[in-house]
Motif scaffolding. Sequence first.
Motif, PDB file in Angstrom:
ATOM      1  N   VAL A 128       0.856  -1.193   0.000  1.00 34.91           N
ATOM      2  CA  VAL A 128       0.000   0.000   0.000  1.00 34.91           C
ATOM      3  C   VAL A 128       0.888   1.237   0.000  1.00 34.91           C
ATOM      4  O   VAL A 128       1.967   1.233   0.584  1.00 34.91           O
ATOM      5  CB  VAL A 128      -0.946   0.025   1.227  1.00 34.91           C
ATOM      6  N   VAL A 129       0.425   2.271  -0.669  1.00 33.39           N
ATOM      7  CA  VAL A 129       1.138   3.555  -0.682  1.00 33.39           C
ATOM      8  C   VAL A 129       0.186   4.592  -0.084  1.00 33.39           C
ATOM      9  O   VAL A 129      -0.925   4.758  -0.584  1.00 33.39           O
ATOM     10  CB  VAL A 129       1.519   3.956  -2.130  1.00 33.39           C
ATOM     11  N   HIS A 130       0.611   5.240   0.976  1.00 31.48           N
ATOM     12  CA  HIS A 130      -0.244   6.264   1.604  1.00 31.48           C
ATOM     13  C   HIS A 130       0.058   7.592   0.907  1.00 31.48           C
ATOM     14  O   HIS A 130       0.957   8.335   1.326  1.00 31.48           O
ATOM     15  CB  HIS A 130       0.042   6.366   3.096  1.00 31.48           C
ATOM     16  N   TYR A 131      -0.692   7.852  -0.183  1.00 24.69           N
ATOM     17  CA  TYR A 131      -0.365   9.019  -1.007  1.00 24.69           C
ATOM     18  C   TYR A 131      -0.575  10.316  -0.229  1.00 24.69           C
ATOM     19  O   TYR A 131      -1.594  10.495   0.438  1.00 24.69           O
ATOM     20  CB  TYR A 131      -1.215   9.021  -2.293  1.00 24.69           C
ATOM     21  N   ALA A 132       0.389  11.210  -0.351  1.00 24.29           N
ATOM     22  CA  ALA A 132       0.333  12.537   0.294  1.00 24.29           C
ATOM     23  C   ALA A 132       0.249  12.427   1.819  1.00 24.29           C
ATOM     24  O   ALA A 132      -0.209  13.351   2.485  1.00 24.29           O
ATOM     25  CB  ALA A 132      -0.839  13.354  -0.253  1.00 24.29           C
ATOM     26  N   GLY A 133       0.667  11.278   2.349  1.00 21.13           N
ATOM     27  CA  GLY A 133       0.618  11.094   3.807  1.00 21.13           C
ATOM     28  C   GLY A 133      -0.786  10.860   4.325  1.00 21.13           C
ATOM     29  O   GLY A 133      -1.049  11.039   5.513  1.00 21.13           O
ATOM     30  N   GLU A 153       3.777  -1.526   3.904  1.00 15.99           N
ATOM     31  CA  GLU A 153       3.376  -0.116   3.711  1.00 15.99           C
ATOM     32  C   GLU A 153       4.529   0.650   3.082  1.00 15.99           C
ATOM     33  O   GLU A 153       5.613   0.719   3.649  1.00 15.99           O
ATOM     34  CB  GLU A 153       3.077   0.548   5.047  1.00 15.99           C
ATOM     35  N   ASP A 154       4.270   1.234   1.917  1.00 17.86           N
ATOM     36  CA  ASP A 154       5.196   2.234   1.397  1.00 17.86           C
ATOM     37  C   ASP A 154       4.719   3.554   2.016  1.00 17.86           C
ATOM     38  O   ASP A 154       3.826   4.223   1.487  1.00 17.86           O
ATOM     39  CB  ASP A 154       5.164   2.281  -0.131  1.00 17.86           C
ATOM     40  N   ALA A 155       5.326   3.862   3.170  1.00 17.88           N
ATOM     41  CA  ALA A 155       4.939   5.074   3.914  1.00 17.88           C
ATOM     42  C   ALA A 155       5.993   6.153   3.687  1.00 17.88           C
ATOM     43  O   ALA A 155       6.310   6.932   4.587  1.00 17.88           O
ATOM     44  CB  ALA A 155       4.786   4.747   5.398  1.00 17.88           C
ATOM     45  N   ALA A 156       6.521   6.191   2.449  1.00 15.12           N
ATOM     46  CA  ALA A 156       7.562   7.173   2.100  1.00 15.12           C
ATOM     47  C   ALA A 156       7.148   8.577   2.526  1.00 15.12           C
ATOM     48  O   ALA A 156       7.957   9.361   3.009  1.00 15.12           O
ATOM     49  CB  ALA A 156       7.832   7.147   0.599  1.00 15.12           C
ATOM     50  N   SER A 199       3.012   1.675  11.078  1.00 16.67           N
ATOM     51  CA  SER A 199       2.862   0.707  12.181  1.00 16.67           C
ATOM     52  C   SER A 199       1.761  -0.297  11.879  1.00 16.67           C
ATOM     53  O   SER A 199       1.426  -1.122  12.720  1.00 16.67           O
ATOM     54  CB  SER A 199       2.525   1.439  13.482  1.00 16.67           C
ATOM     55  N   LEU A 200       1.194  -0.237  10.648  1.00 17.30           N
ATOM     56  CA  LEU A 200      -0.025  -1.012  10.389  1.00 17.30           C
ATOM     57  C   LEU A 200       0.229  -2.310   9.619  1.00 17.30           C
ATOM     58  O   LEU A 200      -0.486  -3.288   9.789  1.00 17.30           O
ATOM     59  CB  LEU A 200      -1.007  -0.136   9.609  1.00 17.30           C
ATOM     60  N   GLY A 201       1.233  -2.317   8.771  1.00 18.62           N
ATOM     61  CA  GLY A 201       1.538  -3.513   7.979  1.00 18.62           C
ATOM     62  C   GLY A 201       2.536  -4.408   8.700  1.00 18.62           C
ATOM     63  O   GLY A 201       3.009  -4.079   9.791  1.00 18.62           O
ATOM     64  N   ASP A 202       2.872  -5.540   8.060  1.00 22.53           N
ATOM     65  CA  ASP A 202       3.924  -6.400   8.634  1.00 22.53           C
ATOM     66  C   ASP A 202       5.260  -5.676   8.581  1.00 22.53           C
ATOM     67  O   ASP A 202       6.082  -5.776   9.488  1.00 22.53           O
ATOM     68  CB  ASP A 202       4.028  -7.706   7.829  1.00 22.53           C
ATOM     69  N   LEU A 203       5.456  -4.964   7.489  1.00 23.58           N
ATOM     70  CA  LEU A 203       6.694  -4.222   7.269  1.00 23.58           C
ATOM     71  C   LEU A 203       6.324  -2.860   6.681  1.00 23.58           C
ATOM     72  O   LEU A 203       5.273  -2.729   6.046  1.00 23.58           O
ATOM     73  CB  LEU A 203       7.581  -4.966   6.248  1.00 23.58           C
ATOM     74  N   ALA A 204       7.194  -1.881   6.877  1.00 23.62           N
ATOM     75  CA  ALA A 204       6.928  -0.563   6.282  1.00 23.62           C
ATOM     76  C   ALA A 204       8.247   0.102   5.935  1.00 23.62           C
ATOM     77  O   ALA A 204       9.299  -0.224   6.502  1.00 23.62           O
ATOM     78  CB  ALA A 204       6.123   0.305   7.255  1.00 23.62           C
ATOM     79  N   ALA A 205       8.151   1.046   4.990  1.00 28.87           N
ATOM     80  CA  ALA A 205       9.334   1.803   4.574  1.00 28.87           C
ATOM     81  C   ALA A 205       8.981   3.281   4.598  1.00 28.87           C
ATOM     82  O   ALA A 205       7.911   3.670   4.118  1.00 28.87           O
ATOM     83  CB  ALA A 205       9.741   1.382   3.159  1.00 28.87           C
TER      84      ALA A 205
END
Length: 382
Positions: free
Chosen positions: A127-132, A153-156, A170-176
């Motif tokens: 998932v990508v959280h666009y624009a935060g 989570e692609d939380a770039a 903090s929501l996925g198994d892994l995040a970046a």
Amino acid sequence: MSHIPFNVPHIGERELDYIRQAVKNRHLSGNGPFTAKCHARLRQSLNAEKVLLTHSCTAALEMAAILAEVRAGDEVIMPSFTFVSTANAFVLRGATPVFVDIREDTCNLDESLIEAAVTPRTKAIVVVHYAGVACHMERILDIARRRGLIVIEDAAQGLRSTYRGRPLGSLGDLAAVSFHETKNIISGEGGALIVNNARWVPRSELIWEKGTNRTQFHRGEVDKYTWVDIGSSYLPSEISAAVLLAQLEATDAITTGRLQAWQRYHAAFESWERKGIVRRPVIPEDCSHNGHLYYLLFPDASCRSAVQSFMREHNIDAVFHYVPLHSSPAGRRFGRTPAPLPVTDRTADRLLRLPLWAGMVDREIDTVIDSVVHAIVEVHSE
Ligand SMILES: Cc1ncc(COP(=O)(O)O)c(C=O)c1O
């Protein structure tokens, strides 16, 4: 006419003090005292099992792909409306990105389309959280649980945003996350891998340190370090970590500054949205956001281009976002697009990001607003 750039990095005195300290410490490689302080802060704020600084969000996504054991033949569901690294990290492991359309309102992965794209080969959803602004994580986590899929989570762009009170990352198994200069909290080039699933913690340290158990060696847990797994050199230098620590300590001020600019734009364009001339960002009720970017959606591509050109002529930088991956040369070669992506195409054609940074003064914001309004009037009078 003074130039209004798209972004001005927020840099304080403390960044320079900490860089000086890092140099004095004579520890310039990675995993030193500044790195440890950044890890502790991020781990606490994200309630994570493990946080590892990386030299980019791209690197953190590559580590996530290794940890998730994504292999040749696997499929990974993701939006096409994203940065190349979201897909590249998995293509590097031999997997196929499967592009799914986005929602009209948040420009995030459309959770109602995910299940139709799942096949026996699907390994993960990115998932990508666009624009935060958060994806609909409740639905997505539910699909993942039922289908046995990993969520990354692609939380770039997502640091300091929340979904139902929980921080993004903090929501996925892994995040970046990304600390690239264009993001809210920066270290030049930088990122972090967030490990929320405890089973991947030991392996994450090995991959981070070139596939060696050097981190265990530093903790005195083994008497020499050696090659034990695949990995690469993912850690940033202490100078980057020094800059990052100063930025993390200023997170509140930076976020508040960005949100102030964001709100001023949002209020100014309300009446234009009511007239049906632009569409403003939508923030769902259960999301709080970090003011990462302010965008407008224009009725069509030619209107967007006309506004962008007008602004450029007036020395203001406004930029579009993302050539959709499914229509890029590498996306066509490596990815799969099981169904048309009309919302992705329409969004990419119509979206324009406005200049925004912490410390942007009202006069600068108003100049941008005036310029957009003038451009709109000009386009509509033609
Ligand atoms: C959604 C998304 N993912 C990944 C990245 C890559 O971040 P980095 O430059 O830190 O590798 C970006 C950068 O803009 C991004 O927007």
